[in-house]
Design an enzyme around this catalytic site. Structure first.
Site, short mmCIF file in Angstrom:
data_model
loop_
_atom_site.label_atom_id
_atom_site.label_comp_id
_atom_site.label_asym_id
_atom_site.label_seq_id
_atom_site.Cartn_x
_atom_site.Cartn_y
_atom_site.Cartn_z
NE ARG A 197 5.72 54.18 25.07
CZ ARG A 197 5.70 54.39 23.66
NH1 ARG A 197 5.83 55.83 23.51
NH2 ARG A 197 5.89 53.67 22.54
CG HIS A 252 2.17 50.53 20.67
ND1 HIS A 252 3.65 50.64 21.35
CD2 HIS A 252 2.67 51.10 19.47
CE1 HIS A 252 4.55 50.85 20.40
NE2 HIS A 252 4.07 51.13 19.19
CD GLU A 256 9.90 55.74 23.79
OE1 GLU A 256 9.56 57.19 23.58
OE2 GLU A 256 9.31 55.30 23.21
CG ASP A 283 2.32 52.96 23.93
OD1 ASP A 283 2.93 51.97 23.76
OD2 ASP A 283 2.44 54.15 22.95
CG PHE A 321 9.94 68.27 18.51
CD1 PHE A 321 10.50 68.12 17.25
CD2 PHE A 321 9.20 69.43 18.96
CE1 PHE A 321 10.14 69.14 16.40
CE2 PHE A 321 8.83 70.28 18.21
CZ PHE A 321 9.32 70.20 16.81
CD GLU A 336 6.47 51.38 16.37
OE1 GLU A 336 7.63 51.67 16.20
OE2 GLU A 336 6.25 51.60 17.62
#
Length: 751
Positions: free
Chosen positions: A159, A261, A467, A188, A416, A324
């Site tokens: 990201r 992903h 992100e 990803d 985190f 996912e």
């Protein structure tokens, strides 16, 4: 090997600490302070004649880390303290066993491996104390080893991309604190970061994107940064980082995401998707329908990729993701459906299990082990696969009881990228609430695992998704000091209580982190508000991190400008007897860290009422259960888990009890809309009234269309029952499709 002497001109302007405890992190398994006065010195001399150069280089680098900040100087001849290293020939079954002792004249280190020597030296450096113009060390003896063999930290470089030097720095600091697994998230949707020589387009195209989302995913309208962004690591750079980590006792576990992903890979090779449609590398966060197709060409492609990955990384485990992965495309893909018929698979979940099994068998032939997120359990777990349990502990429990190896990393305690303090004052984060104290409380061995199967828990890991983390300073802010709490859970059998841990942080470890120049967070040290019910209202109290009262200032912000600022001392009482709701800005002040905390408080006619939950909230999101819905504090956006009650077992039902029959005109109910976190608004809410809690009469029904829903009420009632109708499943095409969504509720504002 040529004899070498390592000189530590050690200058640690460190705070004094209570010598009755070691103040080492992670806490040693056994530490005893011996009788005798502290030995004062200014030069530490270590005989490293028998130590491999790679290890001695690390010790030199640690020396430079501490010496470069302030160099200890002495007007007289330096007083030396000698350290003797002995690699023991005794067999110790414990993980990374070492012994460390000081008899008042000589420091002895007995170690069982190069890694355990580094751990011993880290411990020694933490034990040395500053005595003004000299250093000192008190006599002691210490035996230490790791509780778990897997002590992991994760970093997402997809990201947002981080340089080789930044990755090395990440490894440096975690190694000093005895972490031994670095989970490197390399691929990803938003970027492919590892050079694969057979497929150069993966980095040429997949390594870069032309837009990146500004602000939070849930912000509307969305805006974009249209700079060309990205980067990747060459295979030469990866080999360099792998050796760098190995020299520090750290194994790198690479992650190549599949089948989901995969947007970055599919941007480079669209024929590997189900549709074949060319799409750019996305700069939007979230979960996407376009995943790797299950056809044979994709399997061959990914096994080619893994062939090069295995050659680069000597790790026993190779992470293949598995999380996912929406099945939307697979359901309409002819080749995927043919595979299901060919291999007699009953649904797309079993198809994913078949997909993962191809990788498991391939890696097994290569002498490696597959590890993946807990979704790989769906449809049946591959025979040799290990599981990282992130969606709670259930997946880890199930896998361990099936005698598969497990790394515990539940989002509730180990993510985190979640907020660690008030989301209104903290830097933008993904969401959730994982404060330092919650991390420290985690136990990697959950209940529900049979005694014989607890051995399959390898340890635990903390994860940092990026992100909303665009630079390395922010990486450090999110990781430290929470990483010091997590290593206590995976190394120490006898970790001290939380308050002792805080004392160690503030009296010792923060000074050490300053030598590393770490941008650590002090969010945990901000004063906290405690809200308790009292007769006809509530009391708000301010407390410091060491549980001492702090002063509170309160100002009514809904009145005209110039309203008097009232200093109320350590607590404020608010009565619900007022006629109209008023808003106050309340600030608590803490002197030790010069910090403050602020909340906006609504004093309405329902504060402090009693609520009876017919539907209990999920235990992870039941913070301040008795007061959250009637404490006058609205849940913040981006959302913070401590300010909401979260439900995921269907419709939500609770009863509000009043002291007498009251004619409320309106109630505004608050719910959270955060679909990327699988949190959805309820469909509707019905309110029933009663005098005795037996015969209920419907007095209001309202469709929920937003986060604030104002409901008109009828008549006088002594009890009000709220029934929220929730979604049965997350709609297709949305993150978590098919799963039960969460419903997050907060303040009921009565008028």
């Amino acid at each position: 090997m040529k004899p070498v002497t390592l000189l530590f001109l050690f200058v640690c302007g460190l705070s004094h600490f209570n010598h009755a405890q070691s103040h080492v992190i992670p806490t040693p398994q056994f530490y005893e302070q011996l009788p005798g006065e502290p030995f004062k010195f200014s030069l530490l001399i270590t005989d490293i004649t028998s130590v491999p150069k790679s290890t001695s280089d690390v010790l030199f680098s640690w020396n430079n880390t501490f010496r470069n900040l302030v160099e200890k100087k002495s007007d007289s001849i330096p007083i030396a303290l000698k350290v003797r290293l002995n690699q023991t020939t005794e067999k110790h079954p414990e993980n990374d066993f070492y012994e460390l002792s000081f008899d008042g004249k000589l420091i002895n280190i007995h170690y069982t491996s190069d890694a355990s020597l580094l751990y011993a030296y880290s411990t020694l450096l933490q034990l040395i104390n500053d005595e003004g113009h000299q250093l000192s060390l008190r006599p002691f003896t210490l035996k230490d080893y790791a509780k778990f063999p897997w002590r992991g930290l994760h970093l997402d470089v997809c990201r947002h991309f981080f340089t080789v030097d930044e990755v090395k720095r990440y490894i440096d600091i975690m190694a000093f604190y005895k972490y031994n697994k670095f989970h490197w998230h390399l691929t990803d949707d938003q970027g492919w970061r590892i050079e694969i020589k057979k497929y150069p387009l993966l980095t040429e195209i997949g390594g870069y994107r032309d837009s990146t989302l500004n602000d939070h995913y849930n912000t509307s309208p969305r805006t974009w940064n249209t700079e060309h962004y990205g980067g990747f690591y060459t295979q030469a750079q990866i080999k360099d980082v792998v050796k760098y980590a190995s020299d520090r006792g750290v194994t790198i576990v690479p992650e190549i995401e599949m089948p989901g992903h995969a947007r970055a890979a599919l941007a480079a090779y669209p024929d590997l998707s189900c549709t074949g449609i060319q799409q750019p590398v996305t700069g939007l966060w979230g979960v996407f329908d376009d995943i790797f197709c299950s056809k044979e060409e994709t399997i061959s492609f990914l096994q080619d990729v893994l062939t090069e990955v295995v050659e680069l990384f000597p790790s026993e485990y190779i992470h293949i993701g598995g999380d996912e992965a929406p099945k939307t495309r697979w359901k309409t893909c002819e080749k995927c459906q043919n595979n299901m018929r060919k291999y007699q698979l009953k649904d797309e979940h079993e198809l994913q299990s078949w997909f993962i099994r191809q990788m498991d068998e391939f890696l097994t032939r290569k002498g490696r082990k597959l590890i993946g997120w807990d979704e790989i359990l769906e449809g049946g777990l591959s025979p040799n696969a290990a599981v990282m349990s992130w969606r709670g502990e259930e997946g880890g429990i199930a896998a361990a009881n099936e005698q598969h190896e497990v790394v515990m990393t539940p989002g509730s305690h180990c993510y985190f990228d979640h907020y660690q303090g008030d989301s209104q004052t903290e830097p933008l984060a993904f969401g959730g609430y994982t404060p330092l104290e919650k991390v420290y409380a985690y136990n990697p061995v959950p209940a529900g695992i049979s005694p014989d199967n607890k051995k399959y828990i390898l340890g635990a890991q903390a994860n940092l998704w990026t992100e909303y983390i665009a630079d390395f300073k922010q990486v450090e802010y999110m990781v430290y000091p929470r990483a010091l709490a997590m290593i206590q859970n995976t190394w120490s059998t006898n970790k001290p209580d939380y308050q002792s841990f805080i004392n160690t942080l503030t009296n010792r470890q923060f000074d050490l982190l300053k030598y590393w120049n770490v941008n650590y967070s002090l969010s945990f040290a901000k004063p906290v508000f405690k809200i308790t019910k009292e007769d006809q209202g509530i009391v708000i109290t301010g407390t410091s991190i060491d549980n001492n009262p702090v002063n509170i200032a309160s100002k009514c912000t809904s009145e005209k400008k110039g309203k008097e600022l009232i200093i109320m001392g350590p607590s404020i009482y608010f009565s619900r007897s007022g006629s109209d709701a008023k808003t106050y800005r309340i600030t608590a002040f803490e002197n030790k860290f010069h910090s403050s905390s602020t909340i906006n408080f609504i004093n309405h006619k329902g504060i402090g009422l009693t609520i009876e939950f017919i539907t209990p909230p999920n235990k992870r999101y039941a913070h301040n259960l008795e007061s959250t819905l009637i404490d006058g504090v609205l849940g913040a956006r981006p959302w913070n888990g401590s300010q909401w009650l979260g439900f995921n077992k269907g419709n939500v039902e609770f009863i509000v009890h009043m002291d007498e029959k009251i004619n409320y005109k309106h109630v505004t109910t608050s719910a959270l809309d955060a679909t990327t976190s699988w949190i959805h608004l309820p469909d509707s809410v019905v309110v029933y009234g009663s005098d005795e809690g037996v015969n209920w009469k419907e007095i209001a029904r309202q469709k929920v269309t937003g986060e604030q829903t104002k409901i008109a009420l009828k008549g006088k009632n002594k009890q009000l029952k709220f029934v929220y109708t929730t979604l049965d499943a997350i709609p297709e095409g949305m993150p978590g499709e098919g799963y039960k969504p969460f419903t997050f509720l907060d303040e009921l504002i009565f008028e």
